[in-house]
Design an enzyme around this catalytic site. Structure first.
Site, PDB file in Angstrom:
ATOM      1  N   GLY A   1       5.158  -3.530  -5.436  1.00  0.00           N
ATOM      2  CA  GLY A   1       5.810  -4.370  -6.446  1.00  0.00           C
ATOM      3  C   GLY A   1       5.172  -5.719  -6.682  1.00  0.00           C
ATOM      4  N   SER A   2       4.017  -5.988  -6.077  1.00  0.00           N
ATOM      5  CA  SER A   2       3.479  -7.343  -6.194  1.00  0.00           C
ATOM      6  C   SER A   2       2.616  -7.545  -7.433  1.00  0.00           C
ATOM      7  CB  SER A   2       2.663  -7.696  -4.940  1.00  0.00           C
ATOM      8  OG  SER A   2       1.563  -6.824  -4.824  1.00  0.00           O
ATOM      9  N   ARG A   3       2.104  -6.461  -8.009  1.00  0.00           N
ATOM     10  CA  ARG A   3       1.175  -6.633  -9.130  1.00  0.00           C
ATOM     11  C   ARG A   3       1.485  -5.627 -10.240  1.00  0.00           C
ATOM     12  NH1 ARG A   3      -3.882  -5.202  -8.190  1.00  0.00           N
ATOM     13  NH2 ARG A   3      -3.389  -4.000  -6.338  1.00  0.00           N
TER      14      ARG A   3
ATOM     15  N   VAL B   1       2.599   2.399   1.750  1.00  0.00           N
ATOM     16  CA  VAL B   1       3.399   3.614   1.533  1.00  0.00           C
ATOM     17  C   VAL B   1       2.960   4.736   2.473  1.00  0.00           C
ATOM     18  CG1 VAL B   1       4.138   3.248  -0.848  1.00  0.00           C
ATOM     19  CG2 VAL B   1       1.872   4.230  -0.399  1.00  0.00           C
TER      20      VAL B   1
ATOM     21  N   ASN C   1       6.343   3.553  -7.141  1.00  0.00           N
ATOM     22  CA  ASN C   1       5.360   2.973  -8.067  1.00  0.00           C
ATOM     23  C   ASN C   1       3.970   2.836  -7.445  1.00  0.00           C
ATOM     24  OD1 ASN C   1       4.525   1.239 -10.466  1.00  0.00           O
ATOM     25  ND2 ASN C   1       4.154  -0.131  -8.747  1.00  0.00           N
TER      26      ASN C   1
ATOM     27  N   SER D   1       1.745   9.425 -14.879  1.00  0.00           N
ATOM     28  CA  SER D   1       0.728   8.893 -15.798  1.00  0.00           C
ATOM     29  C   SER D   1       0.471   9.918 -16.884  1.00  0.00           C
ATOM     30  CB  SER D   1      -0.575   8.619 -15.048  1.00  0.00           C
ATOM     31  OG  SER D   1      -1.640   8.432 -15.954  1.00  0.00           O
TER      32      SER D   1
ATOM     33  N   TYR E   1      -7.262  11.299  -9.419  1.00  0.00           N
ATOM     34  CA  TYR E   1      -6.138  10.520  -9.948  1.00  0.00           C
ATOM     35  C   TYR E   1      -5.236  11.425 -10.801  1.00  0.00           C
ATOM     36  CZ  TYR E   1      -3.602   6.998 -12.643  1.00  0.00           C
ATOM     37  OH  TYR E   1      -2.617   6.248 -13.233  1.00  0.00           O
TER      38      TYR E   1
END
Lengths: 522, 248
Positions: free
Chosen positions: B15-17, B66, B92, B145, B158
């Site tokens: 959650g920081s970026r 995580v 996330n 995504s 990815y």
């Protein structure tokens, strides 16, 4: 009887007609007609017909001036290179706007006219004709009486953006551009988002004597093209005039490196003077991270140099394939002829180049792992590599080729490792980068060796000048193909008319007044 | 009207970026109590806390990968003790690498698959244990995504990881539906400052040329949609992959 060995080169011209040239042993031993050309008399500059012939494995331009008689000049020191290079001719890209009309034909309508076959890859802006060196080999004629105004300069930049949209590079030249009284202001004006990089062509005197100046260049991300013909050579004064040029260049290099200025070495090569130093220049490039590229310019005998670098024999000069041969010899085969190719966007007789990828064990020329057709596509219509769709396509093909043919391609694992590192550097996981920053990061793993052959009256050819992509940008909006301007327009340029001015010449001052450069410690 | 997430207790991974930061801020603005994890960037996490506090919201941050199963379980246990439970988990945290197949090595594959898929599994498992026990329902919202649902020019590990999260969300939605726990996957297209920053400029142009809205999305826009999906107003939505791509 055994037929002579032959080598065949194919070329598809602009009309999509495929022609084949065959180079035979027979052709190596006698004179063979190759093609007609439109050229100039080496004495009076009158446009006359000429023809290219192959003789002794070289290519000569033969002509006959009604007034000055028969003449001949060497235009390629290697006929095989010459024939092969014709395969690399590609269709040019047109500017958005032309400044002149077709009236009397090339090269008298310059500006560019619609008959010109290439846009500006490299616009050069001559901001002054003052220079503090008086080089016997100089291809311009500095009259020491002109300094471009800021408004003129701003107008040129606006005009270039109007004509080209975006530009890879704009070069500030002279004279000695660093002598301009508002030099930094001009650099700031050129720092526009439409221009990826601004470079200056300098003799290095200012860089050698003013470290703060180098820092100011670095702050502005300015690239420096440092004129340096050889690092240490007593005969260098025959090219550059009086003065201790070796100390000058070394100090300039020290300051540029310390300030972090990305630098190109520009070496003018004259046969019999400094051509044996070509390998040393390559070594300098490879051993210094801040030096991104090396440009060899085979000497052209025009301008000041046309009168002061005499006598010279137009049939015994150094040409692009000769430089390539010297690189191969003097690097003891580290780089070989097949590593180099003409630059397709200009005339193949004007530019040659190779890109070198830095791996953990040294440099690998791109043509050794990149499919040549894709490689040509990647550099077409510009001299620099940009991370766009074409380059991505070429690189992905190369990566797949390397990966699937690891046993067949030497150093493939190292190359793949380098490419992976470069991708991560240019496309970091947590940082948004503009394309220019990606280019800069890519510069850390790629170096370039260019060869740029200017023409003089002996070697001038109309078909070469039509493909010229190195243009002088004029205050009146015209873009003058470099060699055409130097040969036919410079002496009539009203900016340089009037009385010849004076500038203190560094080498002369050093000899007469004891002026010296500071030492590295200072 | 009451804020969307009034009284909700939310844990956001990563959650920081970027998008995670926007989710924390929007969720807090919508009345949620927010806890978020971050991997490295303590300064960025502090900024998020300050921003939320400045807007009158409540949040706390904990450095925890995580992939750290024990750390995640401990954090969840502590939050449950302090808050009495967790209502919403937003999976996330995720990474990517812009590498073609030939340059993808086993460790690259493992790192992306582990972070993006195993990370979601570990966090979900830790949170679901309490959610199921409490039988008060809840929401597991996993960030997928466009690259996981469409054929795109994107790194295969990815894409594989994001496609895996679609299957993960479908199966999990079915499995925990009997506890009134709703499970969604929200799949954004290219966002300003998101994975698009690694996309070469010509591919960005290609995306914009084909996008009906003709622009990149923003973190805020996707976070607002995430808030709606996590709220009780989306009470009949479960097992759904919602694509927010501006209309491709």
């Amino acid at each position: 009887m055994t037929p002579p060995e032959s080598e065949t080169c194919g070329v598809t011209d602009a009309r999509n007609v495929h022609r084949t040239f065959t180079f035979t042993d027979d052709a190596a031993n006698r004179e063979v007609f190759h093609s007609f050309s439109r050229t100039t008399c080496g004495e009076c500059a009158k446009l006359i017909d000429g023809m290219r012939v192959i003789r002794d494995g070289q290519v000569f331009l033969k002509k006959n001036c009604p007034q000055h008689g028969k003449q001949e000049a060497l235009i390629s020191g290697d006929a095989k290179w010459f024939l092969r290079s014709l395969q690399f001719t590609s269709k040019g890209s047109q500017p958005h706007v032309y400044s002149t009309e077709v009236k009397d034909g090339c090269p008298t309508d310059c500006g560019l006219c619609p008959d010109h076959e290439q846009h500006s890859c490299l616009p050069i802006i001559e901001i002054t004709n003052h220079c503090n060196l008086e080089c016997p080999i100089c291809i311009v004629q500095n009259r020491h009486n002109y300094e471009m105004t800021v408004d003129e300069f701003r107008g040129i930049i606006d005009g270039l953006i109007e004509k080209e949209g975006t530009l890879d590079t704009v070069n500030l030249s002279g004279g000695e551009p660093t002598m301009h009284s508002q030099f930094m202001e001009l650099l700031d004006i050129a720092n526009r988002p439409e221009i990826s990089r601004v470079s200056i062509s300098t003799n290095g005197l200012k860089c050698a004597t003013d470290y703060a100046f180098c820092e100011a260049l670095a702050e502005r991300n300015t690239y420096v093209n440092l004129q340096l013909d050889a690092l240490d050579l007593p005969g260098l004064q025959s090219l550059r005039g009086s003065g201790d040029h070796a100390t000058l260049k070394k100090k300039a290099l020290l300051n540029l490196e310390k300030a972090g200025v990305r630098t190109t070495i520009v070496s003018t090569v004259a046969k019999g003077v400094n051509d044996h130093q070509i390998g040393e220049c390559v070594k300098l490039l490879l051993e210094n991270d801040f030096i991104l590229s090396l440009m060899f310019q085979p000497a052209a005998y025009t301008g000041y140099g046309g009168r002061h670098f005499l006598p010279h024999d137009p049939k015994n000069t150094i040409t692009i394939p000769d430089v390539v041969r010297e690189i191969e010899t003097q690097t003891e085969g580290q780089f070989v002829q097949s590593d180099f190719m003409p630059l397709p966007c200009s005339h193949p007789g004007c530019f040659g180049l190779t890109y070198l990828l830095k791996t953990e064990d040294g440099y690998v020329p791109f043509p050794r792992f990149l499919d040549l057709d894709r490689y040509i596509d990647a550099v077409e219509n510009r001299g620099t590599m940009r991370p766009d769709a074409r380059l991505e396509g070429a690189m992905r093909d190369a990566i797949d080729d390397l990966w699937t043919s690891q046993d067949a391609i030497p150093d493939s694992e190292k190359i793949l490792k380098t490419l992976k590192g470069a991708i991560r550097l240019m496309y970091p996981e947590d940082e948004a980068l503009k394309i220019e920053e990606r280019v800069r990061r890519g510069e850390g793993v790629v170096k370039t060796i260019f060869m740029h052959a200017f023409m003089d009256l002996h070697t001038f050819e109309v078909d070469r000048i039509k493909k010229c992509c190195t243009h002088y940008a004029m205050p009146d909006g015209r873009l003058m193909p470099g060699c055409a301007y130097n040969l036919f327009y410079r002496d009539k340029d009203p900016r340089y008319g009037g009385e010849i001015g004076s500038t203190e010449i560094w080498g002369a001052a050093e000899e007469s007044q004891g002026t010296r450069l500071p030492t590295a410690a200072e | 009207m009451q804020p969307l997430l009034s009284g909700k207790r939310v844990l956001v991974t990563g959650g920081s970026r970027g998008l995670g930061r926007a989710i924390c801020q929007v969720f807090a603005r919508q009345g949620a109590r927010v806890a978020f994890t971050y991997n490295k960037n303590e300064a960025a996490a502090a900024e998020v806390l300050e921003t939320i506090a400045a807007e009158g919201g409540q949040a706390l941050a904990e450095r925890c990968s995580v992939l750290d199963a024990k750390g995640t379980a401990a954090l969840v246990k502590r939050l449950e003790a302090d808050w009495g439970g967790i209502d919403v988990l937003v999976n996330n945290a995720g990474i990517t690498q812009n590498l073609p197949l030939a340059l993808l090595e086993e460790e690259d594959w493992d790192l992306v698959m582990d972070t993006n898929v195993k990370g979601a599994f570990l966090s979900s498992r830790a949170v679901l244990r309490g959610m199921i026990r409490r039988k008060e329902g809840g929401v597991i919202l996993t960030m997928g995504s466009l690259a996981g649902v469409r054929m795109l020019e994107a790194p295969i590990h990815y894409c594989a990881s994001k496609a895996a999260l679609v299957g993960f969300s479908y199966a999990l939605a079915k499995e925990v539906a009997r506890y009134k726990i709703r499970v969604h996957c929200l799949a954004p297209g290219l966002l300003e400052g998101g994975v698009g920053i690694k996309v070469p400029d010509h591919r960005l142009k290609d995306y914009l040329d084909n996008c009906a809205l003709g622009r990149l999305g923003t973190f805020e826009e996707v976070a607002e949609l995430a808030a709606l999906m996590a709220s009780d107003r989306a009470s009949y939505l479960s097992g759904e992959v919602v694509v927010a791509d501006g209309g491709l």
